[in-house]
Design a protein around this motif. Structure first.
Motif, PDB file in Angstrom:
ATOM      1  N   ALA A 150       0.847  -1.196   0.000  1.00 55.41           N
ATOM      2  CA  ALA A 150       0.000   0.000   0.000  1.00 55.41           C
ATOM      3  C   ALA A 150       0.881   1.244   0.000  1.00 55.41           C
ATOM      4  CB  ALA A 150      -0.913  -0.013   1.223  1.00 55.41           C
ATOM      5  N   ALA A 151       0.399   2.326  -0.624  1.00 54.02           N
ATOM      6  CA  ALA A 151       1.201   3.555  -0.765  1.00 54.02           C
ATOM      7  C   ALA A 151       2.534   3.231  -1.412  1.00 54.02           C
ATOM      8  CB  ALA A 151       1.392   4.240   0.584  1.00 54.02           C
ATOM      9  N   ALA A 152       2.475   2.462  -2.502  1.00 54.38           N
ATOM     10  CA  ALA A 152       3.681   1.902  -3.105  1.00 54.38           C
ATOM     11  C   ALA A 152       4.578   2.944  -3.758  1.00 54.38           C
ATOM     12  CB  ALA A 152       3.298   0.834  -4.125  1.00 54.38           C
ATOM     13  N   PRO A 177      -3.455   6.663 -10.161  1.00 57.81           N
ATOM     14  CA  PRO A 177      -3.155   6.466 -11.590  1.00 57.81           C
ATOM     15  C   PRO A 177      -1.946   7.249 -12.080  1.00 57.81           C
ATOM     16  CG  PRO A 177      -5.521   6.667 -11.262  1.00 57.81           C
ATOM     17  CD  PRO A 177      -4.886   6.956  -9.930  1.00 57.81           C
ATOM     18  N   ALA A 178      -1.706   8.420 -11.515  1.00 53.88           N
ATOM     19  CA  ALA A 178      -0.561   9.226 -11.953  1.00 53.88           C
ATOM     20  C   ALA A 178       0.766   8.532 -11.670  1.00 53.88           C
ATOM     21  CB  ALA A 178      -0.587  10.582 -11.253  1.00 53.88           C
ATOM     22  N   ASN A 179       0.769   7.560 -10.767  1.00 58.80           N
ATOM     23  CA  ASN A 179       2.008   6.868 -10.406  1.00 58.80           C
ATOM     24  C   ASN A 179       2.110   5.461 -10.995  1.00 58.80           C
ATOM     25  OD1 ASN A 179       3.294   8.836  -8.752  1.00 58.80           O
ATOM     26  ND2 ASN A 179       1.817   8.412  -7.125  1.00 58.80           N
ATOM     27  N   HIS A 180       1.135   5.054 -11.809  1.00 56.33           N
ATOM     28  CA  HIS A 180       1.146   3.677 -12.297  1.00 56.33           C
ATOM     29  C   HIS A 180       2.340   3.378 -13.194  1.00 56.33           C
ATOM     30  CE1 HIS A 180      -3.335   2.573 -11.385  1.00 56.33           C
ATOM     31  NE2 HIS A 180      -2.672   2.996 -10.334  1.00 56.33           N
ATOM     32  N   ASP A 181       2.659   4.256 -14.121  1.00 59.22           N
ATOM     33  CA  ASP A 181       3.817   4.026 -14.979  1.00 59.22           C
ATOM     34  C   ASP A 181       5.105   4.002 -14.155  1.00 59.22           C
ATOM     35  OD1 ASP A 181       2.236   3.833 -17.225  1.00 59.22           O
ATOM     36  OD2 ASP A 181       2.625   5.891 -17.903  1.00 59.22           O
ATOM     37  N   PHE A 182       5.190   4.878 -13.184  1.00 57.64           N
ATOM     38  CA  PHE A 182       6.352   4.919 -12.292  1.00 57.64           C
ATOM     39  C   PHE A 182       6.514   3.590 -11.563  1.00 57.64           C
ATOM     40  CE2 PHE A 182       7.651   5.959  -7.800  1.00 57.64           C
ATOM     41  CZ  PHE A 182       9.007   6.133  -8.057  1.00 57.64           C
ATOM     42  N   LEU A 183       5.417   3.059 -11.036  1.00 58.26           N
ATOM     43  CA  LEU A 183       5.482   1.801 -10.297  1.00 58.26           C
ATOM     44  C   LEU A 183       5.854   0.635 -11.207  1.00 58.26           C
ATOM     45  CD1 LEU A 183       2.392   2.370  -7.996  1.00 58.26           C
ATOM     46  CD2 LEU A 183       4.783   2.220  -7.265  1.00 58.26           C
ATOM     47  N   ASP A 193      -5.216   1.038  -8.841  1.00 55.20           N
ATOM     48  CA  ASP A 193      -5.670   2.285  -8.223  1.00 55.20           C
ATOM     49  C   ASP A 193      -6.347   1.938  -6.899  1.00 55.20           C
ATOM     50  OD1 ASP A 193      -6.842   4.673  -7.468  1.00 55.20           O
ATOM     51  OD2 ASP A 193      -7.856   5.019  -9.380  1.00 55.20           O
ATOM     52  N   TYR A 194      -5.848   2.497  -5.819  1.00 54.87           N
ATOM     53  CA  TYR A 194      -6.381   2.150  -4.493  1.00 54.87           C
ATOM     54  C   TYR A 194      -7.841   2.559  -4.313  1.00 54.87           C
ATOM     55  CZ  TYR A 194      -5.484   7.079  -3.321  1.00 54.87           C
ATOM     56  OH  TYR A 194      -5.467   8.442  -3.308  1.00 54.87           O
ATOM     57  N   ARG A 195      -8.364   3.380  -5.223  1.00 57.36           N
ATOM     58  CA  ARG A 195      -9.775   3.783  -5.147  1.00 57.36           C
ATOM     59  C   ARG A 195     -10.666   2.957  -6.071  1.00 57.36           C
ATOM     60  NH1 ARG A 195      -7.812   9.838  -6.208  1.00 57.36           N
ATOM     61  NH2 ARG A 195      -6.688   8.558  -7.727  1.00 57.36           N
ATOM     62  N   HIS A 301       0.581  12.217  -0.495  1.00 59.79           N
ATOM     63  CA  HIS A 301       0.626  11.944  -1.936  1.00 59.79           C
ATOM     64  C   HIS A 301       1.968  12.356  -2.524  1.00 59.79           C
ATOM     65  CE1 HIS A 301      -3.590  10.844  -2.014  1.00 59.79           C
ATOM     66  NE2 HIS A 301      -3.878  11.954  -1.368  1.00 59.79           N
ATOM     67  N   THR A 302       3.035  12.010  -1.837  1.00 57.95           N
ATOM     68  CA  THR A 302       4.371  12.332  -2.316  1.00 57.95           C
ATOM     69  C   THR A 302       4.984  11.132  -3.015  1.00 57.95           C
ATOM     70  OG1 THR A 302       4.725  13.930  -0.529  1.00 57.95           O
ATOM     71  CG2 THR A 302       6.684  13.059  -1.608  1.00 57.95           C
ATOM     72  N   ARG A 303       5.494  11.330  -4.219  1.00 59.64           N
ATOM     73  CA  ARG A 303       6.209  10.260  -4.909  1.00 59.64           C
ATOM     74  C   ARG A 303       7.643  10.218  -4.403  1.00 59.64           C
ATOM     75  NH1 ARG A 303       6.757   9.875 -11.447  1.00 59.64           N
ATOM     76  NH2 ARG A 303       4.504   9.532 -11.233  1.00 59.64           N
ATOM     77  N   GLY A 304       8.095   9.071  -3.959  1.00 65.17           N
ATOM     78  CA  GLY A 304       9.465   8.938  -3.487  1.00 65.17           C
ATOM     79  C   GLY A 304       9.739   9.817  -2.289  1.00 65.17           C
TER      80      GLY A 304
END
Length: 310
Positions: A150-152, A177-183, A193-195, A301-304
């Motif tokens: 979670a919160a990957a 969704p904004a982080n899916h390609d990153f993940l 998507d967690y939602r 909602h911070t990436r990295g």
């Protein structure tokens, strides 16, 4: 020297940039010029008066946050033989990282390999040890197992995705969704998507849930763990709640606090040096903008990683 301190618990505005005296140096210590300090959720919770961190410092206010630092050695004590002036070092401290200069025990620091940037070293220690110990020591993750993170895309999560994949696990990553390609770029096998309730309902059960969110969100993910499976929940404030709910479902559950293990940290930074592990640094704030950095980390909602620059 300039340092961010809190004189009372409260909101981000409690962080104040003040002028402080240079700390004295003992024989076994080194003086660092801080290049970068990691900003972590535990910093914000401690500043707010919540959790184990606040309990530890409540009688020591004013206090400077910052448990994760990278800097350059300026001076060494008479009994220090590991480092010399000009060396790049990083590691974990018990607070005080939010300052232009700090004095630390020599044994708390590790050299930064030449192939590792200052920023990556600064963001590795706390998040990396939490991810590694959560997956292995607490979670018992094995090759071939499925792990739900979670919160990957967050500070701990994005490192956990890479470490779990490297261990041979099938990684299911939850993120916006904004982080899916990153993940996916980090090696996640399934990204959800967690939602998206339909996608979650269709999720095949996992052996291990690595919960980095806690509370009702963490509890809601328990139904995706196999019968007899395992749960590791990291946020200490809601750990009892999540563990109790997990045990009611017949799951093995544990909370965790990372321990400062210099040998594990040495292995992690070597993985970064070899390109097997990447520390994503999304934002760097000047030391004077500590309030803005804390407001950002509190969005959840911070990436990295987020860093303060000295």
């Amino acid at each position: 020297m300039k340092q961010l301190v809190i004189e009372a618990f409260g909101g981000p505005e409690q962080l104040t940039l003040v002028e402080t005296e240079h700390p004295p140096l003992t024989a076994s210590q080194i003086r660092l010029k801080m290049h970068f300090a990691g900003v972590n959720p535990v910093d914000a919770k401690t500043r707010a008066g919540l959790g184990w961190g606040a309990k530890a410092v409540k009688d020591r206010l004013p206090w400077s946050p910052g448990f994760e630092v990278m800097g350059e050695v300026q001076e060494v004590g008479s009994e220090v033989c590991r480092f010399m002036s000009g060396d790049r070092v990083f590691g974990l401290v018990s607070g005080g990282g939010y300052g232009e200069e700090l004095v630390v025990d020599c044994n708390e620091m590790l050299p930064v390999p030449e192939a590792v940037s200052d920023e990556m070293a600064a963001g590795l220690a706390l998040a990396g040890l939490t991810a590694w110990q959560g997956l292995t020591e607490h979670g018992g993750l094995k090759a071939g197992e499925r792990v739900l993170i979670a919160a990957a895309a967050g500070g701990v999560g994005h490192l956990a995705v890479q470490l779990a994949k490297d261990m041979g696990a099938t990684v299911v990553a939850l993120g916006s969704p904004a982080n899916h390609d990153f993940l996916r770029s980090l090696g996640a096998d399934e990204v959800i998507d967690y939602r998206d309730e339909a996608a979650l309902n269709a999720l095949a059960p996992v052996d291990l849930l690595f919960d980095l969110v806690g509370g009702t969100s963490g509890c809601s993910l328990l139904s995706h763990v196999k019968s007899g499976g395992r749960v590791v929940t990291v946020p200490t404030i809601t750990a009892d709640e999540v563990m109790a709910a997990a045990r009611r479902q017949g799951l093995t559950a544990s909370g965790m606090l990372k321990t400062n293990d210099i040998e594990q940290l040495e292995q992690l930074v070597q993985a970064v040096a070899e390109g097997r592990l990447k520390v994503e640094v999304s934002q760097v704030f000047p030391l004077a903008d500590g309030v803005a950095a804390h407001r950002q980390i509190e969005t959840g909602h911070t990436r990295g990683k987020i860093l303060l620059q000295g």
